[in-house]
Design a protein around this motif. Structure first.
Motif, PDB file in Angstrom:
ATOM      1  N   LYS A 326       0.872  -1.036  -0.076  1.00  0.00           N
ATOM      2  CA  LYS A 326       0.198  -0.163  -0.248  1.00  0.00           C
ATOM      3  C   LYS A 326       0.880   1.431   0.169  1.00  0.00           C
ATOM      4  CE  LYS A 326      -0.407   0.235   5.043  1.00  0.00           C
ATOM      5  NZ  LYS A 326      -1.230   0.123   6.015  1.00  0.00           N
ATOM      6  N   GLY A 327       0.220   2.478  -0.143  1.00  0.00           N
ATOM      7  CA  GLY A 327       1.113   3.705  -0.086  1.00  0.00           C
ATOM      8  C   GLY A 327       0.672   4.714  -1.137  1.00  0.00           C
ATOM      9  N   LYS A 328       1.394   5.614  -1.168  1.00  0.00           N
ATOM     10  CA  LYS A 328       1.067   6.813  -2.053  1.00  0.00           C
ATOM     11  C   LYS A 328       2.303   6.619  -3.272  1.00  0.00           C
ATOM     12  CE  LYS A 328      -0.512  10.118   1.309  1.00  0.00           C
ATOM     13  NZ  LYS A 328      -0.488  11.371   1.830  1.00  0.00           N
ATOM     14  N   GLY A 329       1.838   7.108  -4.516  1.00  0.00           N
ATOM     15  CA  GLY A 329       2.585   7.072  -5.534  1.00  0.00           C
ATOM     16  C   GLY A 329       2.005   6.393  -6.903  1.00  0.00           C
ATOM     17  N   SER A 330       2.861   6.052  -8.036  1.00  0.00           N
ATOM     18  CA  SER A 330       2.332   5.509  -9.006  1.00  0.00           C
ATOM     19  C   SER A 330       2.744   4.195  -9.437  1.00  0.00           C
ATOM     20  CB  SER A 330       2.752   6.483 -10.284  1.00  0.00           C
ATOM     21  OG  SER A 330       4.136   6.785 -10.356  1.00  0.00           O
ATOM     22  N   VAL A 331       3.878   3.531  -8.530  1.00  0.00           N
ATOM     23  CA  VAL A 331       4.407   2.276  -8.979  1.00  0.00           C
ATOM     24  C   VAL A 331       4.243   1.481  -7.550  1.00  0.00           C
ATOM     25  CG1 VAL A 331       6.064   0.948  -9.722  1.00  0.00           C
ATOM     26  CG2 VAL A 331       5.739   2.919 -10.899  1.00  0.00           C
ATOM     27  N   PHE A 332       3.470   0.368  -7.787  1.00  0.00           N
ATOM     28  CA  PHE A 332       3.516  -0.541  -6.557  1.00  0.00           C
ATOM     29  C   PHE A 332       3.845  -1.847  -6.847  1.00  0.00           C
ATOM     30  CE2 PHE A 332       0.718   3.093  -6.087  1.00  0.00           C
ATOM     31  CZ  PHE A 332       0.941   3.494  -4.869  1.00  0.00           C
ATOM     32  N   GLU A 333       5.028  -2.279  -6.381  1.00  0.00           N
ATOM     33  CA  GLU A 333       5.504  -3.659  -7.082  1.00  0.00           C
ATOM     34  C   GLU A 333       5.771  -4.746  -5.538  1.00  0.00           C
ATOM     35  OE1 GLU A 333       9.930  -5.090  -8.814  1.00  0.00           O
ATOM     36  OE2 GLU A 333       8.949  -3.120  -9.545  1.00  0.00           O
ATOM     37  N   LEU A 334       5.467  -5.787  -6.130  1.00  0.00           N
ATOM     38  CA  LEU A 334       5.445  -6.796  -5.204  1.00  0.00           C
ATOM     39  C   LEU A 334       6.472  -8.174  -5.474  1.00  0.00           C
ATOM     40  CD1 LEU A 334       1.654  -7.212  -4.518  1.00  0.00           C
ATOM     41  CD2 LEU A 334       3.251  -6.332  -2.694  1.00  0.00           C
ATOM     42  N   ASP A 335       7.247  -8.634  -4.532  1.00  0.00           N
ATOM     43  CA  ASP A 335       8.056  -9.624  -4.916  1.00  0.00           C
ATOM     44  C   ASP A 335       7.614 -11.026  -4.433  1.00  0.00           C
ATOM     45  OD1 ASP A 335      10.266 -11.223  -5.199  1.00  0.00           O
ATOM     46  OD2 ASP A 335      11.592 -10.041  -4.200  1.00  0.00           O
ATOM     47  N   GLU A 349      -8.235   1.973  -3.717  1.00  0.00           N
ATOM     48  CA  GLU A 349      -7.835   3.284  -3.426  1.00  0.00           C
ATOM     49  C   GLU A 349      -8.204   3.603  -1.870  1.00  0.00           C
ATOM     50  OE1 GLU A 349      -7.817   6.415  -6.106  1.00  0.00           O
ATOM     51  OE2 GLU A 349      -9.041   5.163  -7.419  1.00  0.00           O
ATOM     52  N   ASP A 350      -7.514   4.234  -1.251  1.00  0.00           N
ATOM     53  CA  ASP A 350      -8.002   5.009   0.092  1.00  0.00           C
ATOM     54  C   ASP A 350      -9.108   5.996  -0.188  1.00  0.00           C
ATOM     55  OD1 ASP A 350      -8.596   6.167   2.508  1.00  0.00           O
ATOM     56  OD2 ASP A 350      -6.372   6.086   3.092  1.00  0.00           O
ATOM     57  N   ILE A 351     -10.395   5.612  -0.652  1.00  0.00           N
ATOM     58  CA  ILE A 351     -11.360   6.536  -1.131  1.00  0.00           C
ATOM     59  C   ILE A 351     -11.589   7.780  -0.135  1.00  0.00           C
ATOM     60  CG2 ILE A 351     -12.654   4.859  -2.306  1.00  0.00           C
ATOM     61  CD1 ILE A 351     -14.436   4.613  -0.283  1.00  0.00           C
ATOM     62  N   ARG A 394       7.175 -11.816  -9.854  1.00  0.00           N
ATOM     63  CA  ARG A 394       6.854 -10.411  -9.312  1.00  0.00           C
ATOM     64  C   ARG A 394       5.825  -9.756 -10.002  1.00  0.00           C
ATOM     65  NH1 ARG A 394      11.611  -8.468  -6.914  1.00  0.00           N
ATOM     66  NH2 ARG A 394      10.907  -6.331  -6.819  1.00  0.00           N
ATOM     67  N   ALA A 395       5.319  -8.687  -9.401  1.00  0.00           N
ATOM     68  CA  ALA A 395       4.055  -8.157  -9.968  1.00  0.00           C
ATOM     69  C   ALA A 395       3.932  -6.697  -9.590  1.00  0.00           C
ATOM     70  CB  ALA A 395       2.700  -8.748  -9.795  1.00  0.00           C
ATOM     71  N   ARG A 396       3.480  -5.908 -10.546  1.00  0.00           N
ATOM     72  CA  ARG A 396       3.507  -4.440 -10.014  1.00  0.00           C
ATOM     73  C   ARG A 396       2.165  -3.678 -10.883  1.00  0.00           C
ATOM     74  NH1 ARG A 396       8.856  -2.735 -13.420  1.00  0.00           N
ATOM     75  NH2 ARG A 396       7.914  -2.710 -15.638  1.00  0.00           N
ATOM     76  N   LEU A 397       1.664  -2.920 -10.120  1.00  0.00           N
ATOM     77  CA  LEU A 397       0.563  -1.990 -10.349  1.00  0.00           C
ATOM     78  C   LEU A 397       1.321  -0.498 -10.763  1.00  0.00           C
ATOM     79  CD1 LEU A 397      -2.476  -0.902 -10.513  1.00  0.00           C
ATOM     80  CD2 LEU A 397      -2.113  -0.329  -7.989  1.00  0.00           C
ATOM     81  N   ARG A 398       0.885  -0.001 -11.905  1.00  0.00           N
ATOM     82  CA  ARG A 398       1.555   1.317 -12.544  1.00  0.00           C
ATOM     83  C   ARG A 398       0.133   2.094 -12.758  1.00  0.00           C
ATOM     84  NH1 ARG A 398       6.809   1.189 -14.241  1.00  0.00           N
ATOM     85  NH2 ARG A 398       6.310   3.018 -15.719  1.00  0.00           N
ATOM     86  N   GLY A 404      -4.392  13.969  -9.091  1.00  0.00           N
ATOM     87  CA  GLY A 404      -3.424  13.962  -7.866  1.00  0.00           C
ATOM     88  C   GLY A 404      -2.590  12.759  -7.605  1.00  0.00           C
ATOM     89  N   THR A 405      -1.711  12.703  -6.385  1.00  0.00           N
ATOM     90  CA  THR A 405      -0.967  11.551  -6.350  1.00  0.00           C
ATOM     91  C   THR A 405      -2.157  10.272  -5.815  1.00  0.00           C
ATOM     92  OG1 THR A 405       0.714  13.073  -5.529  1.00  0.00           O
ATOM     93  CG2 THR A 405       0.673  10.730  -4.749  1.00  0.00           C
ATOM     94  N   PRO A 406      -2.053   9.131  -6.561  1.00  0.00           N
ATOM     95  CA  PRO A 406      -2.760   8.035  -6.014  1.00  0.00           C
ATOM     96  C   PRO A 406      -2.379   7.696  -4.516  1.00  0.00           C
ATOM     97  CG  PRO A 406      -1.584   7.464  -8.381  1.00  0.00           C
ATOM     98  CD  PRO A 406      -0.953   8.967  -7.686  1.00  0.00           C
ATOM     99  N   VAL A 407      -3.464   7.207  -3.908  1.00  0.00           N
ATOM    100  CA  VAL A 407      -3.283   6.881  -2.442  1.00  0.00           C
ATOM    101  C   VAL A 407      -3.964   5.123  -2.618  1.00  0.00           C
ATOM    102  CG1 VAL A 407      -3.858   7.266  -0.189  1.00  0.00           C
ATOM    103  CG2 VAL A 407      -3.387   9.393  -1.549  1.00  0.00           C
TER     104      VAL A 407
END
Length: 414
Positions: A326-335, A349-351, A394-398, A404-407
């Motif tokens: 989770k977090g803020k940003g545009s790329v979220f990667e999982l190993d 999303e954190d709506i 691995r997988a990532r959400l881009r 605004g900044t994705p949460v």
């Protein structure tokens, strides 16, 4: 990531955000129609014949829990006008049937059981009332102002009784729409955190069909000045609505909203229910799945079993969490550390910060190469991407485009 033109994002109230987290609700339709094999109460059934001797609210809540429902909405009064509580406004109610010698209160029984189980409860209170000669939206068929004024007084009192007699309510359903100026002050005074369905003071909206499915994307926002709250209209607006108004997907587990002697064979299959789940909850909306007791007052055994199968299947498919971030940003990667079979991606999303994602893709690393598996245009409360099983380490959400900044509340792999 490229940001879209800045605009003020609509935000949910704390009550709306909490309601969206419930995700699955159980609708319960029960009325004199049950004794008529009719969609609407034809007003011809002698009240002496309405006697659900085996009615057991605990069984109803058991069914809700078995299918992972987190709230219940019960038809306190359907369109015919029969009241499932001993209202002071009419004798066309449980006061006039032999069940418990006219001393019973179905709304009360259900509310007591829900409190015991910590199951949020809501009521459907139809503005239409055929017994009083009232049509859709609570309008007197006669057109006479004296009739309208009388019914407005009756309806307001019925709403007050439900809002004050049964504890905190999670949702109030006005099928066909209610006069918000009539109902709104009552709700604001007695049940300010309840979601309101079907009025000009609504806080949630109909998805636009009774199939239980939402189009994609099903944006959470609408325009304050727009009377068309359909998901299609909101999708076309690109998520730029100024008012938070999440959708609820209602559907019957049988063909009909009420039990008929002839509709057992229409019970939806498990595969059908799972498809509905992916296209409602998986599209960021709440699912309100209807069950209907028969003339004994119990939900039929076949329906009970199907509800349990549905709940088990959801748990089976989403119990093996492989990784989450989770977090803020545009790329979220999982190993995943090693090649692993992936079947689902679930993003949220954190709506509380609004609906920000406008375009995304999900990629996996397989054989030392990143490959795009999924693309989408919205995440919102939840987006479930069901895929053909794939092996990846691995997988990532881009997030490709956002307001605004994705949460991101959660990006998970199953």
């Amino acid at each position: 990531m490229t940001g879209s033109k800045k605009h003020r994002l609509a935000l949910p109230s704390p009550a709306q955000a909490a309601w969206q987290d419930l995700e699955i609700g159980m609708f319960i339709h029960f009325a004199p129609n049950t004794w008529q094999d009719q969609h609407y109460d034809m007003l011809y059934t002698p009240l002496s014949e309405i006697n659900p001797k085996e009615l057991d609210a605990a069984q109803w809540v058991d069914v809700a829990e078995s299918m992972n429902a987190k709230y219940i909405v019960f038809t306190a009064k359907h369109c015919g006008g029969f009241c499932m509580w001993p209202t002071k406004t009419t004798d066309y109610s449980v006061k006039s049937i032999p069940w418990r010698k006219g001393k019973g209160d179905i709304c009360g029984d259900l509310a007591k059981e829900c409190r015991k189980r910590k199951m949020p409860l809501g009521f459907y209170l139809s503005p239409r009332d055929d017994h009083f000669g009232i049509t859709t939206s609570g309008i007197a068929r006669s057109g006479r102002s004296c009739h309208q004024e009388l019914y407005n007084k009756i309806y307001r009192q019925q709403l007050e009784e439900l809002c004050t007699g049964y504890g905190k309510l999670v949702e109030i359903w006005f099928d066909g729409g209610a006069d918000g100026d009539l109902a709104g002050p009552v709700i604001k005074k007695y049940q300010p955190e309840a979601m309101v369905f079907g009025s000009n003071r609504a806080t949630i909206r109909w998805v636009g069909n009774e199939d239980g499915v939402a189009p994609y994307p099903a944006r959470n926002t609408v325009s304050n000045n727009d009377k068309d709250w359909s998901p299609e209209r909101n999708a076309a607006a690109g998520g730029k609505g100024t008012k938070w108004m999440p959708a609820e997907c209602d559907v019957a587990i049988r063909r009909d909203w009420f039990w008929f002697t002839t509709n057992e064979g229409t019970l939806k299959s498990l595969d059908k229910l799972m498809d509905i789940y992916y296209r409602s909850v998986g599209h960021g909306c709440n699912l309100l799945l209807n069950h209907t007791p028969d003339r004994t007052g119990l939900i039929p055994s076949a329906d009970v079993e199907r509800a349990a199968e549905f709940g088990i299947e959801i748990k089976n498919r989403f119990s093996s969490l492989l990784a989450e971030t989770k977090g803020k940003g545009s790329v979220f990667e999982l190993d995943l550390e090693k090649d692993t079979v992936i079947k689902h991606f679930v993003a949220m999303e954190d709506i509380r910060h609004g609906e920000r994602v406008r375009a995304y893709r999900i990629e996996v690393l397989a054989n030392d190469e990143w490959k795009t598996i999924v693309t989408g245009s919205a995440v919102g409360h939840k987006k479930i991407d069901r895929i053909e099983p794939v092996m990846a380490s691995r997988a990532r959400l881009r997030v490709l485009k956002s307001a605004g900044t994705p949460v991101i509340r959660s990006f998970a792999i199953y």
